[in-house]
Design an enzyme around this catalytic site. Structure first.
Site, short mmCIF file in Angstrom:
data_model
loop_
_atom_site.label_atom_id
_atom_site.label_comp_id
_atom_site.label_asym_id
_atom_site.label_seq_id
_atom_site.Cartn_x
_atom_site.Cartn_y
_atom_site.Cartn_z
N ASN A 161 0.81 -1.23 0.00
CA ASN A 161 0.00 0.00 0.00
C ASN A 161 0.84 1.28 0.00
O ASN A 161 0.45 2.27 -0.62
CB ASN A 161 -1.04 -0.02 1.12
CG ASN A 161 -0.44 -0.17 2.48
OD1 ASN A 161 0.64 -0.73 2.64
ND2 ASN A 161 -1.13 0.33 3.48
N GLU A 260 3.62 -5.08 12.36
CA GLU A 260 2.68 -3.98 12.15
C GLU A 260 1.57 -4.55 11.28
O GLU A 260 1.77 -4.83 10.09
CB GLU A 260 3.38 -2.80 11.47
CG GLU A 260 4.46 -2.20 12.37
CD GLU A 260 5.16 -1.00 11.78
OE1 GLU A 260 4.96 -0.69 10.61
OE2 GLU A 260 5.93 -0.37 12.51
N CYS A 294 -3.40 1.36 6.30
CA CYS A 294 -3.67 0.59 7.53
C CYS A 294 -4.29 1.48 8.60
O CYS A 294 -5.06 1.02 9.44
CB CYS A 294 -2.39 -0.03 8.05
SG CYS A 294 -1.09 1.19 8.29
N GLU A 473 7.78 1.02 16.74
CA GLU A 473 8.91 1.55 16.00
C GLU A 473 8.74 3.06 15.93
O GLU A 473 7.68 3.60 16.27
CB GLU A 473 9.00 0.90 14.62
CG GLU A 473 9.30 -0.61 14.72
CD GLU A 473 9.64 -1.29 13.40
OE1 GLU A 473 10.08 -0.61 12.46
OE2 GLU A 473 9.46 -2.52 13.32
P1 NAD Z 1 0.02 -9.40 3.25
O1 NAD Z 1 0.09 -9.88 4.65
O2 NAD Z 1 -0.82 -10.16 2.29
O3 NAD Z 1 1.47 -9.37 2.59
C1 NAD Z 1 2.52 -8.61 3.14
C2 NAD Z 1 3.85 -9.21 2.73
O4 NAD Z 1 4.00 -10.48 3.34
C3 NAD Z 1 4.01 -9.44 1.23
O5 NAD Z 1 5.33 -9.10 0.87
C4 NAD Z 1 3.77 -10.92 1.09
O6 NAD Z 1 4.38 -11.50 -0.04
C5 NAD Z 1 4.39 -11.44 2.36
N1 NAD Z 1 3.90 -12.74 2.83
C6 NAD Z 1 2.65 -13.26 2.72
N2 NAD Z 1 2.59 -14.48 3.31
C7 NAD Z 1 3.83 -14.72 3.83
C8 NAD Z 1 4.39 -15.79 4.57
N3 NAD Z 1 3.67 -16.88 4.92
N4 NAD Z 1 5.69 -15.71 4.92
C9 NAD Z 1 6.43 -14.63 4.59
N5 NAD Z 1 5.96 -13.59 3.88
C10 NAD Z 1 4.66 -13.62 3.53
O7 NAD Z 1 -0.42 -7.88 3.33
P2 NAD Z 1 -0.77 -6.90 2.13
O8 NAD Z 1 -2.04 -7.35 1.50
O9 NAD Z 1 0.44 -6.72 1.28
O10 NAD Z 1 -1.00 -5.51 2.89
C11 NAD Z 1 -2.24 -5.11 3.41
C12 NAD Z 1 -2.30 -5.38 4.90
O11 NAD Z 1 -1.21 -4.75 5.55
C13 NAD Z 1 -3.54 -4.84 5.57
O12 NAD Z 1 -4.02 -5.78 6.51
C14 NAD Z 1 -3.05 -3.60 6.31
O13 NAD Z 1 -3.81 -3.20 7.42
C15 NAD Z 1 -1.68 -4.03 6.70
N6 NAD Z 1 -0.82 -2.88 6.95
C16 NAD Z 1 -0.48 -2.58 8.24
C17 NAD Z 1 0.32 -1.47 8.51
C18 NAD Z 1 0.70 -1.10 9.92
O14 NAD Z 1 1.55 -0.24 10.09
N7 NAD Z 1 0.13 -1.69 10.94
C19 NAD Z 1 0.77 -0.68 7.45
C20 NAD Z 1 0.40 -1.01 6.15
C21 NAD Z 1 -0.38 -2.13 5.91
#
Ligand code: NAD
Length: 492
Positions: A161, A260, A294, A473
């Site tokens: 995002n 996060e 997020c 962080e």
């Molecule tokens: P996601 O969890 O699908 O993927 C994030 C990353 O993790 C990607 O690079 C993906 O390839 C990797 N990944 C997925 N499964 C994995 C595994 N089993 N092992 C290792 N790596 C793995 O998230 P997304 O769809 O890319 O992002 C959206 C989500 O992120 C939303 O839930 C949002 O709320 C959250 N988010 C949180 C914050 C925060 O600061 N708290 C900030 C931005 C986004």
């Protein structure tokens, strides 16, 4: 599609070199705006991940680990400066991968992506550690003092995002503290992380300090990285369920982890608020980045006397949003990141109706014309009338949408805000200063914005409560994760 970003293949960046790797696997980078093919991405296999971890380990043991702190921090300043010098390339790449408006990425993603290197380089130079004198029976005593040592090799796993911003939010402090990193960017947004490899080489960051491996999560680069025993700590931003999977991997070898995760953030709008400000702020918190933030608001609670006016004004503003290509005049809403995510968001649009919502505006796929028909568009959407236990009110949607519900008392507003397994952020709109401080202590969220939203001071603690994450962080708090405090006891 802009010719500059079409046909650009993205390679892994390992030990200072760009490499397709030996996995023989590639996947396509697709534009969310119109479905155009942007380029091939070379997926890292186990061998590439191992090579990246090895390169990082050598860098920590060698030139990077040995470098004077001031020199390290100077280099990180140069990284930031070089990102700004190559601003347009980063901007083009980020907008191509995400489809977000250039007006947004040029104000947030790229400048903050660069700033993360400067801010943390300055923090690291200025944070003291503690010292104690201990009395001993022989009267001579002992001096205790703490030093910070880098964790070593840090795996950085990022979402799509805010690709550059969220990645450098981790890479900046990790490197400032003397670690080396292996970054696994999201498969949806591989470009700016790769481009940063070029910048690292240009400014003279030693090889192996910054590595990028491309791929997916399970049975791909993400999981290979979290499972690699040479990784000392894992920092992850993404969905809560992915965080749980990564936490299980981190438990093997008892590696440190920072998470996060997702949110279902409330906004509380009190009748004593400045309504113009509340509408303007809620428009941003609900719709910025097409709702893919997020920290964004998906649940809006409005004090009953101003409920109808608030709903009708938010509807009016939402209907003015202009959807379109990132660079088109006046565009302030892009598409969703992928066809898969579009299907997810549309499933919630359908569910809202099934659950009995009143659709105030939106709820469908807009007609974007033949040119953009291949993009992942959804209309900005507002609902009212759902029960508090409706899936649309409880689950993170991550789209340009919100549910608005009235409340009658401050106690009820607090109860509603906290009625969620998440605890990432909250926005509160009131002109009553006592109320702000009262709520500040009662709302279960890692960050609370009073009469503002997304106003971030990078020195402050950032992170989620409950299922929104583990750890903080930002500023000195990043040092807690990216370094190990060691105590040295000297008997006098
Ligand atoms: P996601 O969890 O699908 O993927 C994030 C990353 O993790 C990607 O690079 C993906 O390839 C990797 N990944 C997925 N499964 C994995 C595994 N089993 N092992 C290792 N790596 C793995 O998230 P997304 O769809 O890319 O992002 C959206 C989500 O992120 C939303 O839930 C949002 O709320 C959250 N988010 C949180 C914050 C925060 O600061 N708290 C900030 C931005 C986004």
């Amino acid at each position: 599609m802009d010719a500059k970003v079409v046909g650009v293949d993205r390679l892994n960046f390992i030990d200072g070199r760009f490499t397709p790797g030996s996995s023989g696997r590639t996947f396509e980078n697709i534009s969310p705006v119109d479905g155009a093919f942007l380029g091939q991405i070379y997926e890292a296999g186990k061998a590439e991940v191992a090579a990246a971890v090895e390169a990082a380990r050598s860098a920590v043991a060698g030139p990077w680990g040995d470098m004077a702190l001031a020199d390290r921090c100077d280099l990180l300043h140069k990284v930031a400066d070089r990102i700004i010098e190559r601003f347009d390339e980063f901007l083009d790449a980020e907008c191509a991968d995400t489809g977000k408006p250039r007006s947004l990425a040029s104000h947030i993603d790229i400048p903050r992506g660069a700033a993360n290197f400067k801010v943390f380089a300055d923090v690291v130079k200025n944070v003291p550690t503690e010292a104690f004198h201990l009395d001993t029976p022989d009267g001579a005593g002992a001096h205790n003092y703490a030093v910070r040592a880098p964790k070593g090799v840090v795996a950085v796993i990022c979402p799509w995002n805010l690709p550059l911003l969220l990645m450098t939010w981790k890479v900046g402090p990790a490197l400032a503290c003397g670690n080396a990193v292996v970054v696994k960017p999201s498969e949806e947004t591989p470009s700016t992380a790769t481009l940063l490899g070029d910048v690292m080489n240009e400014v003279g960051i030693p090889k192996g300090v910054y590595n990028v491996v491309h791929g997916f999560g399970p049975d791909s680069a993400g999981q290979y990285l979290t499972q690699h025993p040479g990784v000392d700590a894992i920092t992850f931003t993404g969905e809560t369920t992915t965080g749980e999977a990564i936490m299980r991997e981190a438990s093997v070898g008892v590696r440190d982890i920072s998470l996060e995760l997702g949110g279902k953030n409330p906004a509380l709008v009190f009748a004593d608020c400045d309504l113009d400000k509340a509408i303007e702020g809620t428009m941003r918190s609900v719709f910025a980045n097409c709702g893919q933030v997020c920290l964004g608001t998906e649940r809006v609670y409005v004090e009953r006397p101003i409920f109808d006016e608030f709903v009708s004004r938010l509807k009016e503003e939402a209907e003015k949003l202009k959807l379109g290509r990132p660079g088109d005049e006046g565009v302030n809403l892009g598409p969703l990141i992928s066809a898969e995510h579009q299907q997810k968001v549309l499933s919630y649009y359908a569910k809202a109706v099934e659950e009995g919502a009143t659709v105030v505006t939106g709820g469908s796929v807009p007609d974007m014309g033949a040119d953009l028909a291949g993009g992942h568009w959804v209309s900005p959407t507002i609902w009212t009338g759902l029960a508090d236990d409706a899936a649309v009110v409880r689950e993170e949607i991550f789209g340009p949408c919100c549910h608005i519900r009235p409340f009658d008392t401050e106690e009820e507003a607090v109860m509603l805000a906290n009625d969620t397994p998440y605890g990432l952020a909250a926005a509160i709109w009131t002109e009553n200063a006592s109320r702000m401080h009262r709520l500040g202590r009662k709302i279960e969220a890692g960050i609370q914005w009073m009469n503002c939203w997304f106003l971030r001071d990078l020195r402050t603690p950032f992170g989620g409560s409950k299922q929104s994450g583990i750890g903080r962080e930002g500023g000195v708090h990043s040092l807690e994760f990216y370094t190990e405090l060691r105590n040295i006891c000297v008997k006098l």
